[in-house]
Design a protein around this motif. Structure first.
Motif, short mmCIF file in Angstrom:
data_model
loop_
_atom_site.label_atom_id
_atom_site.label_comp_id
_atom_site.label_asym_id
_atom_site.label_seq_id
_atom_site.Cartn_x
_atom_site.Cartn_y
_atom_site.Cartn_z
N LYS A 1 0.85 -1.18 0.00
CA LYS A 1 0.00 0.00 0.00
C LYS A 1 0.89 1.23 0.00
O LYS A 1 1.78 1.37 0.85
CB LYS A 1 -0.93 0.02 1.21
CG LYS A 1 -1.98 1.15 1.13
CD LYS A 1 -3.03 1.02 2.23
CE LYS A 1 -4.15 2.04 2.04
NZ LYS A 1 -5.20 1.92 3.09
N SER B 1 3.94 1.13 14.43
CA SER B 1 3.22 0.07 13.73
C SER B 1 3.65 -1.31 14.24
O SER B 1 4.69 -1.47 14.90
CB SER B 1 3.47 0.16 12.22
OG SER B 1 4.82 -0.12 11.92
N GLU B 2 2.85 -2.30 13.91
CA GLU B 2 3.12 -3.66 14.40
C GLU B 2 4.40 -4.23 13.82
O GLU B 2 5.14 -4.96 14.50
CB GLU B 2 1.92 -4.56 14.06
CG GLU B 2 2.00 -5.94 14.68
CD GLU B 2 0.75 -6.75 14.45
OE1 GLU B 2 0.76 -7.95 14.79
OE2 GLU B 2 -0.25 -6.19 13.93
N TYR C 1 4.18 -1.24 3.47
CA TYR C 1 3.65 0.11 3.32
C TYR C 1 4.77 1.06 2.90
O TYR C 1 5.87 1.03 3.47
CB TYR C 1 3.01 0.59 4.62
CG TYR C 1 1.84 -0.26 5.03
CD1 TYR C 1 0.56 -0.01 4.55
CD2 TYR C 1 2.02 -1.35 5.89
CE1 TYR C 1 -0.51 -0.81 4.91
CE2 TYR C 1 0.96 -2.16 6.26
CZ TYR C 1 -0.31 -1.88 5.76
OH TYR C 1 -1.37 -2.68 6.12
N THR D 1 -3.63 -0.24 6.63
CA THR D 1 -4.39 -1.49 6.75
C THR D 1 -4.46 -2.17 5.39
O THR D 1 -4.37 -1.52 4.35
CB THR D 1 -5.83 -1.22 7.25
OG1 THR D 1 -6.50 -0.34 6.31
CG2 THR D 1 -5.83 -0.57 8.62
N GLY D 2 -4.64 -3.49 5.42
CA GLY D 2 -4.92 -4.23 4.20
C GLY D 2 -3.72 -4.61 3.36
O GLY D 2 -3.88 -5.06 2.23
N THR E 1 -4.04 4.94 10.70
CA THR E 1 -5.40 4.59 10.28
C THR E 1 -5.41 4.09 8.84
O THR E 1 -6.21 3.21 8.47
CB THR E 1 -6.33 5.81 10.43
OG1 THR E 1 -6.36 6.20 11.81
CG2 THR E 1 -7.75 5.48 9.98
N GLU E 2 -4.53 4.66 7.99
CA GLU E 2 -4.47 4.24 6.58
C GLU E 2 -3.67 2.96 6.38
O GLU E 2 -3.75 2.33 5.33
CB GLU E 2 -3.84 5.36 5.74
CG GLU E 2 -4.80 6.45 5.31
CD GLU E 2 -5.84 5.96 4.31
OE1 GLU E 2 -5.57 5.01 3.55
OE2 GLU E 2 -6.96 6.51 4.32
#
Length: 278
Positions: A4, A105-106, A82, A77-78, A74-75
């Motif tokens: 993403k 982040s994770e 990134y 994801t998915g 928030t953005e």
């Protein structure tokens, strides 16, 4: 593996503008302008003509705010990886927010934050290059290294009719405003090492646009396989004329004209033109 690409809104890109596919998706993180006490969120919904008219009133005060780390998170994801692309860190705190989001982040090792050192179409070009590299199936470390190398090849030239907001917000020196307003010179400006610099001093808008076109060839002697992105603030006739001149003189695969969204409009003001290529 899914990717993403997330840009802050100074890229002038919304989700509908970016060609997504099964491998690569796109996200936009808005900045916000406060003009005369009214917020204009740079998410494609801002009333640009209203904002620009309000800015013209001398009593109106304006500020800008960058996205928070939470906005970036928030953005995020998915996807598995990134790529966050921000406006120059010397012009905004967006880069710092993106770095904080990566660290929170994770899997921070799967997040790359790219300081574009520029803005507008330059960020779009970097996003498109990130997508192209993702489709090559490269290891993430190699992809990010190549993206950093590509950043060196991207150029930004711009012509503004007014420098008021850039000066008020401390983004350029008062010298630029003096040249533009007192001496009636139209500076051809560029992005260099993350800052705004004067490249040439020209007397007329016609002259500076001609010099812009000539400098495109100087900075980018080989155009095949590349794009040029023109963005403008309420200056479509000049943008279309610039597109025609570039297409006449060069061999870019495409010359794209976009309207500046809220943040770029705020700084470029009426008549602003930005050309990015590489």
């Amino acid at each position: 593996m899914k990717y993403k690409i997330i840009c802050d809104s100074s890229a002038n890109l919304l989700e509908k503008d970016f060609p997504e596919d099964e491998l690569v998706s796109f996200g936009n993180v808005p900045l916000t302008l406060i003009v005369g006490g009214k917020p204009y969120r740079d998410d494609g919904t801002a009333n640009i003509p209203e904002m620009m008219e309000s800015i013209k009133r001398p009593e109106v005060k304006a500020t800008s705010s960058c996205p928070s780390p939470h906005d970036y998170l928030t953005e995020m994801t998915g996807a598995d990886y990134y790529i966050l692309i921000t406006i120059s860190s010397k012009l905004s705190g967006s880069y710092n927010s993106a770095c904080l989001a990566r660290d929170a982040s994770e899997h921070p090792e799967n997040v790359f934050v790219l300081d574009s050192l520029l803005t507008a179409g330059a960020m779009e070009l970097m996003a498109l290059e990130a997508k192209r590299l993702a489709h090559q199936g490269l290891p993430f470390a190699e992809l990010t290294a190549r993206l950093l190398d590509y950043r060196k090849k991207v150029n930004l030239l711009f012509v503004l009719d007014k420098f008021d907001n850039l000066i008020k917000m401390g983004r350029v020196s008062k010298l630029v405003g003096f040249l533009a307003e007192k001496l009636r010179i139209k500076p051809l400006c560029c992005g260099e090492e993350g800052e705004i610099k004067i490249k040439e001093k020209v007397r007329t808008i016609q002259g500076v646009l001609k010099r812009l076109v000539i400098n495109i060839g100087n900075l980018c002697p080989v155009q095949k396989g590349k794009l040029c992105i023109i963005s403008h603030t309420m200056a479509k006739p000049h943008a279309d004329a610039l597109k025609e001149a570039i297409e006449k003189n060069y061999e870019f695969d495409d010359v794209i004209v976009r309207e500046n969204k809220a943040l770029c409009s705020f700084y470029a003001m009426d008549g602003g033109l930005i050309a990015c290529f590489g």
